[in-house]
Write a protein that holds these residues in place. Structure first.
Motif, PDB file in Angstrom:
ATOM      1  N   ASP A 164       0.810  -1.221   0.000  1.00  0.00           N
ATOM      2  CA  ASP A 164       0.000   0.000   0.000  1.00  0.00           C
ATOM      3  C   ASP A 164       0.843   1.271   0.000  1.00  0.00           C
ATOM      4  O   ASP A 164       0.293   2.377   0.073  1.00  0.00           O
ATOM      5  N   GLN A 165       2.154   1.136  -0.078  1.00  0.00           N
ATOM      6  CA  GLN A 165       3.031   2.309  -0.020  1.00  0.00           C
ATOM      7  C   GLN A 165       2.792   3.272  -1.186  1.00  0.00           C
ATOM      8  O   GLN A 165       2.521   2.857  -2.310  1.00  0.00           O
ATOM      9  N   THR A 166       2.911   4.567  -0.888  1.00  0.00           N
ATOM     10  CA  THR A 166       2.797   5.570  -1.951  1.00  0.00           C
ATOM     11  C   THR A 166       4.031   5.542  -2.857  1.00  0.00           C
ATOM     12  O   THR A 166       3.951   5.940  -4.016  1.00  0.00           O
ATOM     13  N   LEU A 167       5.162   5.094  -2.330  1.00  0.00           N
ATOM     14  CA  LEU A 167       6.342   4.845  -3.164  1.00  0.00           C
ATOM     15  C   LEU A 167       6.067   3.592  -3.990  1.00  0.00           C
ATOM     16  O   LEU A 167       5.671   2.560  -3.449  1.00  0.00           O
ATOM     17  N   ILE A 168       6.279   3.681  -5.295  1.00  0.00           N
ATOM     18  CA  ILE A 168       5.976   2.557  -6.184  1.00  0.00           C
ATOM     19  C   ILE A 168       7.208   1.725  -6.488  1.00  0.00           C
ATOM     20  O   ILE A 168       7.155   0.489  -6.548  1.00  0.00           O
ATOM     21  N   ASP A 169       8.345   2.390  -6.644  1.00  0.00           N
ATOM     22  CA  ASP A 169       9.558   1.729  -7.119  1.00  0.00           C
ATOM     23  C   ASP A 169      10.352   1.148  -5.951  1.00  0.00           C
ATOM     24  O   ASP A 169      11.274   1.772  -5.433  1.00  0.00           O
ATOM     25  N   PHE A 170       9.973  -0.047  -5.528  1.00  0.00           N
ATOM     26  CA  PHE A 170      10.683  -0.729  -4.443  1.00  0.00           C
ATOM     27  C   PHE A 170      10.599  -2.236  -4.663  1.00  0.00           C
ATOM     28  O   PHE A 170       9.828  -2.728  -5.486  1.00  0.00           O
ATOM     29  N   GLU A 171      11.416  -2.974  -3.912  1.00  0.00           N
ATOM     30  CA  GLU A 171      11.330  -4.428  -3.879  1.00  0.00           C
ATOM     31  C   GLU A 171      11.192  -4.886  -2.442  1.00  0.00           C
ATOM     32  O   GLU A 171      11.700  -4.240  -1.520  1.00  0.00           O
ATOM     33  N   VAL A 172      10.476  -5.982  -2.267  1.00  0.00           N
ATOM     34  CA  VAL A 172      10.308  -6.593  -0.952  1.00  0.00           C
ATOM     35  C   VAL A 172      10.998  -7.947  -0.983  1.00  0.00           C
ATOM     36  O   VAL A 172      10.713  -8.780  -1.851  1.00  0.00           O
ATOM     37  N   ILE A 173      11.918  -8.164  -0.052  1.00  0.00           N
ATOM     38  CA  ILE A 173      12.641  -9.434   0.028  1.00  0.00           C
ATOM     39  C   ILE A 173      12.163 -10.156   1.284  1.00  0.00           C
ATOM     40  O   ILE A 173      12.489  -9.760   2.413  1.00  0.00           O
ATOM     41  N   LEU A 174      11.359 -11.193   1.080  1.00  0.00           N
ATOM     42  CA  LEU A 174      10.827 -11.987   2.179  1.00  0.00           C
ATOM     43  C   LEU A 174      11.753 -13.175   2.405  1.00  0.00           C
ATOM     44  O   LEU A 174      11.870 -14.052   1.548  1.00  0.00           O
ATOM     45  N   VAL A 175      12.426 -13.200   3.545  1.00  0.00           N
ATOM     46  CA  VAL A 175      13.369 -14.277   3.844  1.00  0.00           C
ATOM     47  C   VAL A 175      12.717 -15.216   4.856  1.00  0.00           C
ATOM     48  O   VAL A 175      12.613 -14.901   6.049  1.00  0.00           O
ATOM     49  N   ASN A 176      12.237 -16.363   4.364  1.00  0.00           N
ATOM     50  CA  ASN A 176      11.632 -17.357   5.254  1.00  0.00           C
ATOM     51  C   ASN A 176      12.740 -18.165   5.915  1.00  0.00           C
ATOM     52  O   ASN A 176      13.440 -18.937   5.276  1.00  0.00           O
ATOM     53  N   ASP A 177      12.883 -17.978   7.224  1.00  0.00           N
ATOM     54  CA  ASP A 177      14.006 -18.545   7.959  1.00  0.00           C
ATOM     55  C   ASP A 177      13.606 -19.873   8.619  1.00  0.00           C
ATOM     56  O   ASP A 177      13.642 -20.018   9.829  1.00  0.00           O
ATOM     57  N   GLY A 178      13.198 -20.830   7.783  1.00  0.00           N
ATOM     58  CA  GLY A 178      12.876 -22.166   8.292  1.00  0.00           C
ATOM     59  C   GLY A 178      11.576 -22.254   9.050  1.00  0.00           C
ATOM     60  O   GLY A 178      11.443 -23.082   9.964  1.00  0.00           O
ATOM     61  N   LYS A 183      10.139 -10.753  -3.709  1.00  0.00           N
ATOM     62  CA  LYS A 183      11.019 -11.908  -3.878  1.00  0.00           C
ATOM     63  C   LYS A 183      10.959 -12.754  -2.603  1.00  0.00           C
ATOM     64  O   LYS A 183      10.925 -12.219  -1.503  1.00  0.00           O
ATOM     65  N   VAL A 184      10.971 -14.067  -2.778  1.00  0.00           N
ATOM     66  CA  VAL A 184      10.920 -14.966  -1.638  1.00  0.00           C
ATOM     67  C   VAL A 184      12.194 -15.800  -1.602  1.00  0.00           C
ATOM     68  O   VAL A 184      12.587 -16.401  -2.603  1.00  0.00           O
ATOM     69  N   ILE A 185      12.826 -15.822  -0.448  1.00  0.00           N
ATOM     70  CA  ILE A 185      13.993 -16.681  -0.218  1.00  0.00           C
ATOM     71  C   ILE A 185      13.637 -17.631   0.909  1.00  0.00           C
ATOM     72  O   ILE A 185      13.207 -17.205   1.980  1.00  0.00           O
ATOM     73  N   ASP A 186      13.800 -18.928   0.664  1.00  0.00           N
ATOM     74  CA  ASP A 186      13.510 -19.946   1.675  1.00  0.00           C
ATOM     75  C   ASP A 186      14.824 -20.586   2.105  1.00  0.00           C
ATOM     76  O   ASP A 186      15.568 -21.100   1.271  1.00  0.00           O
ATOM     77  N   GLN A 187      15.129 -20.526   3.401  1.00  0.00           N
ATOM     78  CA  GLN A 187      16.388 -21.084   3.881  1.00  0.00           C
ATOM     79  C   GLN A 187      16.183 -21.788   5.221  1.00  0.00           C
ATOM     80  O   GLN A 187      15.164 -21.610   5.888  1.00  0.00           O
ATOM     81  N   LYS A 188      17.178 -22.588   5.616  1.00  0.00           N
ATOM     82  CA  LYS A 188      17.141 -23.254   6.906  1.00  0.00           C
ATOM     83  C   LYS A 188      17.212 -22.203   8.006  1.00  0.00           C
ATOM     84  O   LYS A 188      17.787 -21.141   7.838  1.00  0.00           O
ATOM     85  N   ASN A 189      16.634 -22.538   9.153  1.00  0.00           N
ATOM     86  CA  ASN A 189      16.605 -21.593  10.263  1.00  0.00           C
ATOM     87  C   ASN A 189      18.018 -21.263  10.743  1.00  0.00           C
ATOM     88  O   ASN A 189      18.792 -22.151  11.095  1.00  0.00           O
ATOM     89  N   GLY A 190      18.331 -19.976  10.716  1.00  0.00           N
ATOM     90  CA  GLY A 190      19.641 -19.526  11.163  1.00  0.00           C
ATOM     91  C   GLY A 190      19.562 -18.347  12.102  1.00  0.00           C
ATOM     92  O   GLY A 190      20.586 -17.852  12.566  1.00  0.00           O
ATOM     93  N   GLY A 191      18.348 -17.867  12.361  1.00  0.00           N
ATOM     94  CA  GLY A 191      18.170 -16.714  13.236  1.00  0.00           C
ATOM     95  C   GLY A 191      17.981 -15.434  12.449  1.00  0.00           C
ATOM     96  O   GLY A 191      18.281 -15.354  11.252  1.00  0.00           O
ATOM     97  N   VAL A 192      17.501 -14.403  13.136  1.00  0.00           N
ATOM     98  CA  VAL A 192      17.133 -13.152  12.477  1.00  0.00           C
ATOM     99  C   VAL A 192      18.329 -12.464  11.830  1.00  0.00           C
ATOM    100  O   VAL A 192      18.210 -11.876  10.745  1.00  0.00           O
ATOM    101  N   SER A 193      19.501 -12.539  12.456  1.00  0.00           N
ATOM    102  CA  SER A 193      20.681 -11.885  11.881  1.00  0.00           C
ATOM    103  C   SER A 193      21.055 -12.517  10.546  1.00  0.00           C
ATOM    104  O   SER A 193      21.342 -11.814   9.569  1.00  0.00           O
ATOM    105  N   VAL A 194      21.062 -13.840  10.506  1.00  0.00           N
ATOM    106  CA  VAL A 194      21.399 -14.548   9.265  1.00  0.00           C
ATOM    107  C   VAL A 194      20.364 -14.242   8.183  1.00  0.00           C
ATOM    108  O   VAL A 194      20.718 -14.018   7.016  1.00  0.00           O
ATOM    109  N   ALA A 195      19.091 -14.213   8.562  1.00  0.00           N
ATOM    110  CA  ALA A 195      18.027 -13.928   7.593  1.00  0.00           C
ATOM    111  C   ALA A 195      18.180 -12.519   7.010  1.00  0.00           C
ATOM    112  O   ALA A 195      18.049 -12.309   5.801  1.00  0.00           O
ATOM    113  N   ARG A 196      18.454 -11.547   7.859  1.00  0.00           N
ATOM    114  CA  ARG A 196      18.639 -10.179   7.363  1.00  0.00           C
ATOM    115  C   ARG A 196      19.885 -10.065   6.487  1.00  0.00           C
ATOM    116  O   ARG A 196      19.879  -9.356   5.474  1.00  0.00           O
TER     117      ARG A 196
END
Length: 348
Positions: A26-40, A60-73
């Motif tokens: 819903d952002q008024t800014l149009i030109d952006f990307e969202v990177i969803l990192v599923n951390d297990g 964009k969706v990235i699916d990875q093994k659980n490594g914690g919030v720091s690793v996901a970011r």
């Protein structure tokens, strides 16, 4: 190349995720990307992410093994293509004009970082948290004195409100700055990883702009890491302090920061004692008493307690700090049990 990359680390947040992602779309800014990192995640979080990605090419969706919030970011940072980087926690949400306002502020002022105000959102009550800053643009000295020192701790630990907490989700950061200095999150550190990242970024930047808008809704959940009992909280916080002290020494800021570090050590001790008094702590009374005495006995905490001028403090605060200095675990355990109980009773 998008203007902004928004990184969302996700672990078992199916109940909050749709509202969070919709607030981005819903952002008024149009030109952006969202990177969803599923951390297990083991719930339906990944399916929700894939559903949104199929509906909007900016996701964009990235699916990875659980490594914690720091690793996901960090994974998100490696993937991001935007000129600026933002972070959103998956149980929070943002106002529609957050990223357009902050991006425009950065571009117009030539700033590498923009920082905004936010709301504490319990669902029942929404409270604005506003920075106590007068300047719209901060130079290097102002960044140190107004942001970095206050992120470490307030001048007075008796203060009830520190509006300059080290949270990455209220920042918009130029990716060139992150890449130039290899700024990332510390893997294996599940507490205060935001603060470490913020300190790395603010010690390297030369110009920061302030956006006075309240854009981010920091939603307080019952399963928050700051609320639940954690067995090794004290040890983890000490490890964080070692990282912070090393960082400040490398930047020649340790001496300037020493009193704030003392205040942070005292707050660390209080947080750790509250954790030991938590209702979900499975240890017996004797074990809790031993742990609280160990916390109070740490030389750095005793040194920090000695550095505090108690003039102007409430009687309750004075008594508590004196009990810590005297290493009185029984008083502290009883006091913080009662505090935890009163907080629980006040909740609906």
């Amino acid at each position: 190349m998008p203007k902004v990359s928004i990184i969302v680390p996700i672990y078992n947040k199916e109940h909050y995720l749709e509202k969070s992602i919709n607030s981005l779309l819903d952002q008024t800014l149009i030109d952006f990307e969202v990177i969803l990192v599923n951390d297990g995640s083991v719930d339906n979080s990944l399916d929700i992410c894939k559903k949104f990605a199929s509906q909007d090419k900016r996701i964009k969706v990235i699916d990875q093994k659980n490594g914690g919030v720091s690793v996901a970011r960090n994974t998100g940072l490696e993937t991001a293509k935007g000129d600026y980087i933002a972070f959103l926690d998956p149980d929070d949400w943002v106002e529609q004009n957050m990223y357009s306002s902050m991006y425009n502020n950065c571009v117009e002022t030539g700033s590498e970082i923009c920082i905004c105000n936010y709301y504490k959102d319990s669902g029942e009550e929404i409270l604005p948290v506003t920075m106590n800053l007068t300047n719209h643009i901060l130079n290097k000295n102002e960044i140190i004195n107004e942001i970095i020192l206050n992120m470490l701790a307030p001048k007075d630990i008796n203060s009830r409100n520190n509006s300059m907490m080290g949270n990455v989700w209220r920042l918009l950061i130029k990716k060139e700055l992150i890449d130039e200095y290899s700024i990332n999150f510390p893997p294996g550190i599940p507490l205060m990883e935001d603060l470490i990242f913020c300190l790395k970024a603010f010690t390297k930047t030369k110009k920061v702009c302030i956006d006075g808008g309240h854009f981010y809704h920091y939603c307080i959940q019952e399963d928050s890491a700051s609320i639940v009992y954690r067995e090794n909280r004290f040890e983890l916080l000490l490890e964080v302090m070692k990282i912070i002290e090393r960082l400040l020494e490398e930047e020649n800021l340790y001496q300037l920061s020493e009193q704030r570090l003392n205040n942070r050590y005292v707050n660390l001790a209080i947080s750790s004692i509250i954790n030991e008094a938590h209702k979900d702590n499975p240890n017996n009374l004797s074990e809790k008493v031993v742990k609280i005495k160990k916390i109070c006995s740490l030389p750095q905490i005793q040194k920090s307690l000695s550095s505090i001028d108690l003039k102007g403090y409430t009687l309750r605060k004075k008594t508590t700090l004196k009990a810590m200095k005297r290493k009185n675990p029984f008083y502290l355990l009883l006091y913080y049990r009662l505090v935890n109980l009163s907080i629980k009773l006040m909740r609906p």
